[in-house]
Design a protein around this motif. Structure first.
Motif, PDB file in Angstrom:
ATOM      1  N   HIS A 146       0.819  -1.222   0.000  1.00  0.00           N
ATOM      2  CA  HIS A 146       0.000   0.000   0.000  1.00  0.00           C
ATOM      3  C   HIS A 146       0.852   1.271   0.000  1.00  0.00           C
ATOM      4  N   ASP A 225       5.965   1.268   7.424  1.00  0.00           N
ATOM      5  CA  ASP A 225       4.566   1.017   7.064  1.00  0.00           C
ATOM      6  C   ASP A 225       4.095   2.105   6.118  1.00  0.00           C
ATOM      7  N   ASN A 226       4.314   2.044   4.806  1.00  0.00           N
ATOM      8  CA  ASN A 226       4.634   0.842   4.117  1.00  0.00           C
ATOM      9  C   ASN A 226       5.504   1.163   2.894  1.00  0.00           C
ATOM     10  N   GLU A 258      -5.264   1.854   2.058  1.00  0.00           N
ATOM     11  CA  GLU A 258      -5.260   0.634   2.875  1.00  0.00           C
ATOM     12  C   GLU A 258      -5.509   0.991   4.331  1.00  0.00           C
ATOM     13  N   GLU A 259      -4.914   2.105   4.750  1.00  0.00           N
ATOM     14  CA  GLU A 259      -4.920   2.444   6.179  1.00  0.00           C
ATOM     15  C   GLU A 259      -6.302   2.801   6.718  1.00  0.00           C
ATOM     16  N   GLU A 285       4.202  -6.134   3.906  1.00  0.00           N
ATOM     17  CA  GLU A 285       3.751  -5.154   4.898  1.00  0.00           C
ATOM     18  C   GLU A 285       4.815  -5.009   5.986  1.00  0.00           C
TER      19      GLU A 285
END
Ligand SMILES: [Zn+2]
Length: 397
Positions: A146, A225-226, A258-259, A285
């Motif tokens: 992501h 991340d990430n 994604e988050e 990830e």
């Protein structure tokens, strides 16, 4: 391991890391910075001569906090209804508490909630690049990473990650039980306010305060991340150019948002409907620090755990055995990631990830998730292991 693959060496990976973390910086979901990261990956894969590159635009809400804020708010309102609402207040309170528990349960399984659509005012995108196999492709390997980065969040994870699964189980279980009690009172025609109705609101009030406080926090640089995964995917694209897999085409799926609940991946699956039997999914990830593992059990509460596909675990095990120098093990992790969406949709998927001395994701959702804390060696090992796992999949008949 594959020392001959120059593209997967630390220097090359760190070049991408510097662009993502320093030139671009924090990449909030559905922001201009997230788009800048999408532009960078698109430009990079195009410069390799990959012809099949496309962008998938979509709309999304912009904070992961909304579901949990709503869940705590409903709990607080339930307490007020029970105290002030008389007999009907017990019915309303019971239903609100069950609603609160349901929202928390859905959020911790990364399932989309209806009201998220109404909050989807942000514009985001996935970048999708397909690299063909050397020969006839028998399958497709998806590499997922992501583009966005999260806010600093003290609830997610809490400062005592050891207790986080219990903490996150609480709003689900408590909402169910207390809601059941209120509904029983309604059934028994009890109209008065009891002492426990006053206590009921306390944990929700605290939760609401903490969740709102998290909303005021800045976004993290997201080196581990990430950006770590994005760099690994870009390096693998470079390596594939000179050494395509024999019988597997590779799709690099750089996801947006994604988050806030795997919104980019959700949109990709909805639009493209990839086949379940001929696709293999590797989610990368948080691979820039500590030691490396493939995750064997995920989840942030005891009631919302999920697992990778057993066949992928088998392949991951084989790849780890084939490259013992990388020290990759199978490990259960406190984690919430795109495997939630993939495994619930029935895809063969597994997540490659890093962990610290305590066994947790290093600097997860903290401002310390910065480039200077990245270990280039770990990053390079992650790229090497991802490559090894892809070869393992490619070897299948
Ligand atoms: Zn992440």
């Amino acid at each position: 391991m594959e020392k001959f693959l120059a593209e997967l060496q630390p220097e090359n990976l760190m070049e991408h890391m510097r662009v993502l973390c320093h030139n671009i910086g924090p990449r909030p979901s559905a922001s201009a910075k997230e788009k800048q990261a999408a532009d960078y990956v698109e430009k990079t894969v195009r410069s390799l001569g990959v012809s099949s590159v496309r962008r998938q635009p979509f709309k999304s809400h912009t904070s992961a906090g909304w579901p949990i804020i709503l869940s705590f708010l409903l709990g607080l309102l339930a307490s007020m209804a029970a105290i002030l609402g008389g007999w009907w207040g017990k019915l309303i309170g019971g239903v609100l508490l069950w609603g609160s528990a349901y929202i928390a349960w859905m959020a911790f399984r990364v399932r989309p909630l209806l009201f998220q659509k109404w909050l989807a005012w942000g514009k985001s995108q996935n970048v999708i690049a397909t690299i063909p196999a050397a020969h006839q492709a028998k399958r497709t390997i998806y590499l997922v990473g992501h583009l966005d980065s999260q806010k600093q969040r003290f609830l997610f994870p809490s400062s005592h990650p050891r207790w986080m699964k219990a903490d996150s189980t609480f709003p689900i279980l408590f909402g169910l039980l207390a809601g059941g009690l209120l509904l029983a009172e309604f059934w028994l025609r009890s109209a008065g306010a009891a002492w426990w109705h006053y206590l009921l609101g306390a944990p929700y009030l605290y939760g609401l305060w903490a969740a709102l406080y998290d909303e005021t926090q800045p976004h993290v640089e997201g080196a581990n991340d990430n950006a770590s995964a994005v760099s690994v995917l870009l390096a693998i694209a470079q390596a594939l150019k000179s050494r395509p897999l024999q019988n597997s085409e590779v799709v690099l799926l750089f996801t947006g948002c994604e988050e806030v609940g795997c919104v980019g991946l959700e949109n990709y699956l909805k639009e493209h409907r990839p086949a379940r039997n001929s696709t293999f999914w590797i989610d990368v990830e948080i691979v820039g620090q500590g030691r490396l593992c493939y995750i064997t059990r995920h989840g942030i509460s005891y009631l919302t755990e999920y697992e990778p596909h057993p066949y992928m675990v088998e392949l991951a095990e084989q790849a780890a055995r084939r490259h013992p120098d990388l020290g990759v093990i199978g490990k259960a992790m406190l984690s919430l990631d795109e495997i939630a969406t993939l495994s619930q949709a029935g895809y063969k998927s597994i997540c490659i990830s890093g962990y610290d001395d305590r066994g947790f994701w290093p600097n997860w959702h903290r401002l310390s998730d910065r480039l200077e804390n990245i270990d280039p060696g770990t990053l390079s090992h992650a790229a090497g292991y991802t490559w090894g796992l892809m070869e393992e999949i490619d070897r299948q008949g």
